[in-house]
Design a protein around this motif. Structure first.
Motif, PDB file in Angstrom:
ATOM      1  N   ASP A 149     -14.741  24.054 -32.614  1.00  0.00           N
ATOM      2  CA  ASP A 149     -14.108  24.943 -31.410  1.00  0.00           C
ATOM      3  C   ASP A 149     -13.120  24.271 -30.768  1.00  0.00           C
ATOM      4  O   ASP A 149     -13.379  22.942 -30.436  1.00  0.00           O
ATOM      5  CB  ASP A 149     -15.238  25.193 -30.377  1.00  0.00           C
ATOM      6  N   HIS A 150     -11.937  24.697 -30.521  1.00  0.00           N
ATOM      7  CA  HIS A 150     -10.875  24.247 -29.693  1.00  0.00           C
ATOM      8  C   HIS A 150     -11.052  23.538 -28.533  1.00  0.00           C
ATOM      9  O   HIS A 150     -10.801  22.496 -28.241  1.00  0.00           O
ATOM     10  CB  HIS A 150      -9.599  25.135 -29.784  1.00  0.00           C
ATOM     11  N   MET A 151     -12.030  24.371 -27.713  1.00  0.00           N
ATOM     12  CA  MET A 151     -12.228  24.023 -26.418  1.00  0.00           C
ATOM     13  C   MET A 151     -13.420  22.947 -26.289  1.00  0.00           C
ATOM     14  O   MET A 151     -13.353  21.984 -25.538  1.00  0.00           O
ATOM     15  CB  MET A 151     -12.619  25.112 -25.691  1.00  0.00           C
ATOM     16  N   GLY A 153     -13.252  20.416 -28.583  1.00  0.00           N
ATOM     17  CA  GLY A 153     -12.138  19.512 -28.776  1.00  0.00           C
ATOM     18  C   GLY A 153     -11.752  19.151 -27.478  1.00  0.00           C
ATOM     19  O   GLY A 153     -11.740  17.758 -27.213  1.00  0.00           O
ATOM     20  N   HIS A 154     -11.310  19.980 -26.801  1.00  0.00           N
ATOM     21  CA  HIS A 154     -10.798  19.407 -25.483  1.00  0.00           C
ATOM     22  C   HIS A 154     -11.788  18.521 -24.520  1.00  0.00           C
ATOM     23  O   HIS A 154     -11.476  17.729 -24.003  1.00  0.00           O
ATOM     24  CB  HIS A 154     -10.324  20.612 -24.346  1.00  0.00           C
ATOM     25  N   ILE A 155     -13.033  19.010 -24.558  1.00  0.00           N
ATOM     26  CA  ILE A 155     -14.177  18.497 -23.887  1.00  0.00           C
ATOM     27  C   ILE A 155     -14.353  16.807 -24.487  1.00  0.00           C
ATOM     28  O   ILE A 155     -14.476  15.786 -23.720  1.00  0.00           O
ATOM     29  CB  ILE A 155     -15.588  19.184 -24.036  1.00  0.00           C
ATOM     30  N   ILE A 192      -9.107  23.614 -18.546  1.00  0.00           N
ATOM     31  CA  ILE A 192      -7.912  24.071 -17.858  1.00  0.00           C
ATOM     32  C   ILE A 192      -6.845  24.015 -19.021  1.00  0.00           C
ATOM     33  O   ILE A 192      -6.373  23.208 -19.026  1.00  0.00           O
ATOM     34  CB  ILE A 192      -7.518  23.520 -16.573  1.00  0.00           C
ATOM     35  N   SER A 193      -6.466  25.040 -19.522  1.00  0.00           N
ATOM     36  CA  SER A 193      -5.352  25.231 -20.602  1.00  0.00           C
ATOM     37  C   SER A 193      -4.402  26.283 -20.323  1.00  0.00           C
ATOM     38  O   SER A 193      -4.569  27.054 -19.173  1.00  0.00           O
ATOM     39  CB  SER A 193      -6.039  25.086 -22.040  1.00  0.00           C
ATOM     40  N   GLY A 194      -3.629  26.575 -21.600  1.00  0.00           N
ATOM     41  CA  GLY A 194      -2.550  27.762 -21.326  1.00  0.00           C
ATOM     42  C   GLY A 194      -3.473  28.955 -21.464  1.00  0.00           C
ATOM     43  O   GLY A 194      -3.063  30.003 -21.212  1.00  0.00           O
ATOM     44  N   GLY A 361      -3.196  17.363 -24.122  1.00  0.00           N
ATOM     45  CA  GLY A 361      -2.825  18.664 -24.590  1.00  0.00           C
ATOM     46  C   GLY A 361      -3.318  18.737 -25.885  1.00  0.00           C
ATOM     47  O   GLY A 361      -4.217  17.875 -26.364  1.00  0.00           O
ATOM     48  N   ASP A 362      -2.885  19.709 -26.807  1.00  0.00           N
ATOM     49  CA  ASP A 362      -3.432  20.097 -28.086  1.00  0.00           C
ATOM     50  C   ASP A 362      -3.113  18.802 -29.174  1.00  0.00           C
ATOM     51  O   ASP A 362      -2.202  18.259 -29.295  1.00  0.00           O
ATOM     52  CB  ASP A 362      -3.005  21.443 -28.695  1.00  0.00           C
ATOM     53  N   ASN A 363      -4.194  18.406 -29.917  1.00  0.00           N
ATOM     54  CA  ASN A 363      -4.062  17.438 -30.776  1.00  0.00           C
ATOM     55  C   ASN A 363      -5.214  17.398 -32.037  1.00  0.00           C
ATOM     56  O   ASN A 363      -6.041  18.052 -31.835  1.00  0.00           O
ATOM     57  CB  ASN A 363      -4.151  16.026 -30.105  1.00  0.00           C
TER      58      ASN A 363
HETATM   59 ZN    ZN Z   1      -5.528  23.662 -25.956  1.00  0.00          ZN
END
Ligand code: ZN
Ligand code: KG4
Length: 394
Positions: A149-151, A153-155, A192-194, A361-363
């Motif tokens: 899951d992308h989110m 990943g952000h966590i 908090i993202s796009g 950001g996304d990575n």
């Molecule tokens: Zn993102």
């Protein structure tokens, strides 16, 4: 465990190769290779991400970026290999299929244990490109593919802290290393993202409870839309931040914008009214100078920041977490970072984790790290990975 990680959920094509060690308490990650191609400038003329263009770009970028990453890791061996048609699985687009086939025919299987790929949320055509590519590599190299899951990943990206190399410098030619920060549960995550603005509670690893989310636009989307009104290029977040800073340096603005839902008894956010308020303000002005635009950027950033911080503060009071973790592209915002740091000082003992520069950001590093943590927790998902554009953590 060595993991090749792939992220294509939006307008960044990202590939990374991580050497992962340790357990959930002391995991560490050496970045053996990392490559990221941002399509932002290509999407700038549309003022946002254009899905079919994103897909086409990902298709063209995945093989070259993966070659680059394997080369950085010292794992690139060119040869001549047979690739069964069935390995290419679900790739329908002819040109992309030919590219992936050529890549697999020429590239020896590297010494890696798994492939991690973002399965959502995001733009489905973009997600599918990464998933199909990952699955073709997984089939040909006979290694598992883990959907992430992308989110999440952000966590995880907010939990990664750089480890200086043995020489005490970060840049000594050795791979960059990250250690997993110590995290205490319950943990509140502010994302908090796009595409997302939400608060989720983790009582333990990989369990997510809904606390609040935006009723309309994501905060990053509001930054991007207001930037467009101010004739600043996409992505708008960093440009608004610069513009607002110029206004503050001149002494600040008297303009104020409403903070939607500020007094509502929930942890939900709303940003579309704020964007409309900016539009009405601009319509009410006869002439708008560059300095006026900078003042509007400042007033907008202040309102967005206060909305984020006040709802997060409410959520902290309600859920009483031990750690607050902030992830997503907007976590790069200097004013929002400062305000969250100030807010946390009211809660002694509570830990604030913000992503380091390069990980906001996304990575793909965050996708590989999340896959490793899931793997050691025994919580990897189903074998058949599907793109889920509106996938939700909680
Ligand atoms: Zn993102
Ligand atoms: O997480 P991310 O890279 O992609 C998504 O998953 O959406 O977030 C991108 C968003 C964009 O809306 C961009 O304008 C915003 O993050 N952003 C910022 C800043 N840097 C990026 N917003 C405010 N201030 C920044 N410094």
């Amino acid at each position: 465990m060595k993991i090749l990680a792939i992220e294509t959920s939006c307008d960044e094509t990202a590939v990374a190769l991580l050497d992962c060690n340790g357990d959930l308490k002391n995991a560490s990650f050496s970045v053996l290779g990392n490559a990221l191609y941002s399509q932002a400038s290509l999407h700038a003329e549309y003022g946002g991400v254009y899905p079919s263009l994103a897909k086409r770009e990902h298709q063209g970028n995945l093989a070259p970026l993966t070659l680059d990453v394997l080369k950085q890791a010292g794992f690139l061996k060119i040869g001549a290999f047979d690739v069964k048609e069935s390995a290419l699985g679900d790739i329908r687009d002819k040109a992309f299929k030919d590219d992936v086939q050529k890549f697999l025919e020429e590239t020896a299987k590297p010494p890696i244990d798994a492939i991690a790929v973002t399965q959502g949320p995001g733009l489905e055509p973009a997600l599918w490109t990464g998933i199909n590519f990952a699955q073709a590599l997984g089939n040909a190299w006979k290694i598992p593919v883990l959907g992430i899951d992308h989110m999440e990943g952000h966590i995880v990206s907010a939990m990664l802290k750089s480890v200086p190399s043995d020489q005490g410098t970060v840049n000594s030619g050795e791979p960059k290393r990250y250690a997993l920060s110590t995290v205490h549960f319950p943990l509140l995550a502010l994302l908090i993202s796009g595409g997302h603005t939400e608060l989720v509670l983790m009582k333990e690893w990989f369990s997510y409870e809904h606390v609040g989310r935006t009723k309309d636009d994501a905060v990053g989307e509001a930054f991007d839309k207001v930037a467009r009104l101010l004739e600043l290029p996409y992505p708008g977040g960093p440009k608004i931040q610069e513009s607002a800073a110029r206004s503050r340096a001149r002494g600040g603005t008297d303009i104020t914008f409403p903070r939607p839902l500020m007094h509502a008894e929930t942890c939900d956010f709303s940003f579309s009214g704020l964007k409309t308020a900016v539009l009405y303000k601009m319509r009410s002005m006869e002439q708008i100078s560059e300095e006026d635009k900078e003042e509007i950027a400042e007033a907008f950033e202040e309102a967005a920041k206060e909305s984020i911080v006040s709802k997060t503060n409410r959520a902290v009071k309600e859920t009483k977490p031990e750690s607050l973790v902030v992830g997503g592209g907007v976590s790069a915002n200097v004013e929002i970072r400062k305000a969250l740091q100030e807010m946390i000082s009211d809660y002694p003992g509570m830990k604030l984790l913000l992503p380091e520069a390069g990980l906001t950001g996304d990575n793909a590093i965050m996708i590989g790290a999340a896959a490793y943590l899931r793997n050691i927790a025994g919580k990897t998902g189903s074998k058949k990975i599907k793109a889920e554009g509106s996938r939700k953590l909680a």
